[in-house]
Design a protein around this motif. Structure first.
Motif, short mmCIF file in Angstrom:
data_model
loop_
_atom_site.label_atom_id
_atom_site.label_comp_id
_atom_site.label_asym_id
_atom_site.label_seq_id
_atom_site.Cartn_x
_atom_site.Cartn_y
_atom_site.Cartn_z
N GLN A 195 0.83 -1.20 0.00
CA GLN A 195 0.00 0.00 0.00
C GLN A 195 0.86 1.25 0.00
O GLN A 195 0.56 2.24 -0.68
N TYR B 215 -9.98 0.20 1.45
CA TYR B 215 -10.88 -0.40 0.46
C TYR B 215 -12.32 0.09 0.52
O TYR B 215 -13.08 -0.17 -0.40
N GLU B 216 -12.67 0.75 1.59
CA GLU B 216 -14.07 1.20 1.69
C GLU B 216 -14.21 2.70 1.59
O GLU B 216 -15.22 3.21 1.22
N VAL C 299 -8.32 -2.16 6.37
CA VAL C 299 -9.19 -2.57 5.26
C VAL C 299 -10.27 -1.52 5.01
O VAL C 299 -10.55 -1.15 3.86
#
Length: 440
Positions: A291, A439-440, A435
């Motif tokens: 990342q 990702y959200e 996460v």
């Protein structure tokens, strides 16, 4: 032969190559003589075919082939000697009414030149560097999984909360008929759980698949259905119980610790928790680094401004695929690939300016470490140096594998360079927080 260059602007140039008869004639004549020696033409003995006939039949093809070879070699040599940093490949300019019957030829090529720019690693808004840690909930969950793994199943008459119920899911219309074991703690909602409480072998339970499990993906395993079908599946199924078991957890004692980590490596529950956190941090490091690399890439692209020879690159894209592209298709492909090309140039600039390179010994050591880690997963903890050398030599002899490992190693070198030379906002998060944030 004469080669000249006209710079159209900072990003585009035209190279002109003049080829005279003296540049190619000797080579063409030699090839045609060899053809004459070996030609089999009816009515003539081998080696006695008239040269005029050989030239008529093969002369033009040999001429074109040799001039093209000469042209390509000369162009490559020129680009190397002039140290021209070009993008894509030189594109031949179309020439109307080109005449191969002439003795002297002129060819022109368009060049797309790499831009001159500087990379500033001191970005205004530092990239976030995530440090992913295992929280107490994750540690406790991992401990419970370990206890389950080394525990035992005890058969019982009726099901209670926390038990494992074996049976068969059926739905004739959907073709579902699958034997499985359901962990009751993974059911979603009290209503579904209550249907299983008190169940015994031979009982049949009617269930709706929508909201049956906490995770819809569990339907894939229990119903043997496709991934895409599992989401929002809303059908009735029958579950016939064949067996009820209770999972007895293994004791958190020295026997379990030794099975998990080797003799006396862990001696207390506190040490066990620390070990789990340590191992989790190593596993999370790869995701954190990936990342970080993604975010650094985006930041450097955003922070490093330069122009590209867009029109040239679009023309070049039209020619490089197996099938020629239209102008519209090439323009669309350029838009998709422009960001990647920009980072390639930035990466190359950083590597060149900071002498970041890989030699064979670096690559061999990197490959050997990968091999040792893989062997350790299969219980081979102490392979011999000769065994490692032999495997590494075999892997590196494969060009595709060597290239893949080189790219991985250079990626690691670049990331290490960025960590040492850029400023970051350090942020400690749990895996769940990571996460959600990414990702959200």
């Amino acid at each position: 032969m004469n080669i000249t260059r006209e710079n159209i602007d900072e990003l585009n140039a035209v190279v002109k190559v003049d080829i005279a008869k003296d540049d190619y004639q000797e080579k063409v004549d030699k090839i045609l003589k060899d053809y004459r020696k070996n030609a089999n033409i009816p009515g003539f003995r081998k080696g006695h075919v008239p040269m005029g006939m050989v030239k008529k039949q093969y002369g033009k093809a040999v001429l074109v082939d040799e001039v093209n070879k000469l042209l390509q070699d000369a162009l490559n040599k020129y680009l190397t000697e002039e140290k021209l940093d070009v993008l894509g490949n030189p594109l031949p300019k179309e020439q109307e009414n080109f005449d191969w019957d002439k003795e002297n030829y002129t060819f022109e090529f368009e060049l797309g030149l790499s831009p001159d720019f500087k990379v500033d690693l001191d970005v205004k808004e530092p990239v976030t560097h995530y440090k992913i840690v295992a929280d107490d909930e994750m540690v406790e969950s991992q401990i419970k999984n370990m206890q389950k793994q080394y525990g035992k199943l005890v058969s019982k008459e009726t099901a209670e909360e926390g038990d494992i119920v074996a049976g068969t899911f059926k739905n004739e219309e959907e073709g579902i008929d699958n034997n499985t074991s359901v962990e009751l703690e993974k059911l979603k909602g009290k209503e579904n759980l209550d249907k299983f409480i008190g169940a015994k072998a031979g009982d049949t339970i009617s269930l709706n698949t929508k909201g049956l499990f906490e995770d819809d993906h569990d339907l894939i395993k229990h119903l043997k259905i496709e991934h895409d079908k599992a989401h929002d599946l809303d059908i009735e199924v029958e579950f016939t119980v064949t067996e009820v078991n209770h999972q007895e957890l293994a004791d958190l004692d020295q026997e379990l610790f030794d099975k998990l980590f080797g003799k006396d490596q862990v001696k207390t529950v506190t040490e066990l928790k620390e070990k789990i956190k340590e191992d989790a941090a190593k596993q999370f490091q790869q995701q954190s680094d990936q990342q970080l690399m993604n975010d650094i890439t985006e930041k450097l692209i955003e922070n490093t401004e330069f122009d590209l020879p867009k029109e040239f690159l679009q023309k070049w894209i039209q020619t490089v695929g197996e099938e020629p592209m239209t102008e519209e298709e090439a323009a669309e492909e350029y838009e998709k690939s422009e960001k990647g090309l920009r980072y390639q140039l930035i990466e190359g600039k950083i590597m060149k300016d900071n002498n970041l390179e890989i030699n064979f010994e670096d690559l061999k050591a990197f490959a050997t470490d990968k091999i040792k880690a893989q062997m350790a997963q299969f219980g081979q903890m102490d392979p011999s140096e000769k065994e490692l050398d032999d495997i590494a030599a075999r892997i590196l002899s494969n060009q595709d594998e060597a290239k893949r490992l080189s790219e991985q190693l250079m990626n690691e070198k670049l990331l290490e360079f960025y960590k040492e030379n850029m400023k970051f906002n350090e942020k400690e998060v749990t895996y769940e927080e990571f996460v959600k944030e990414i990702y959200e």
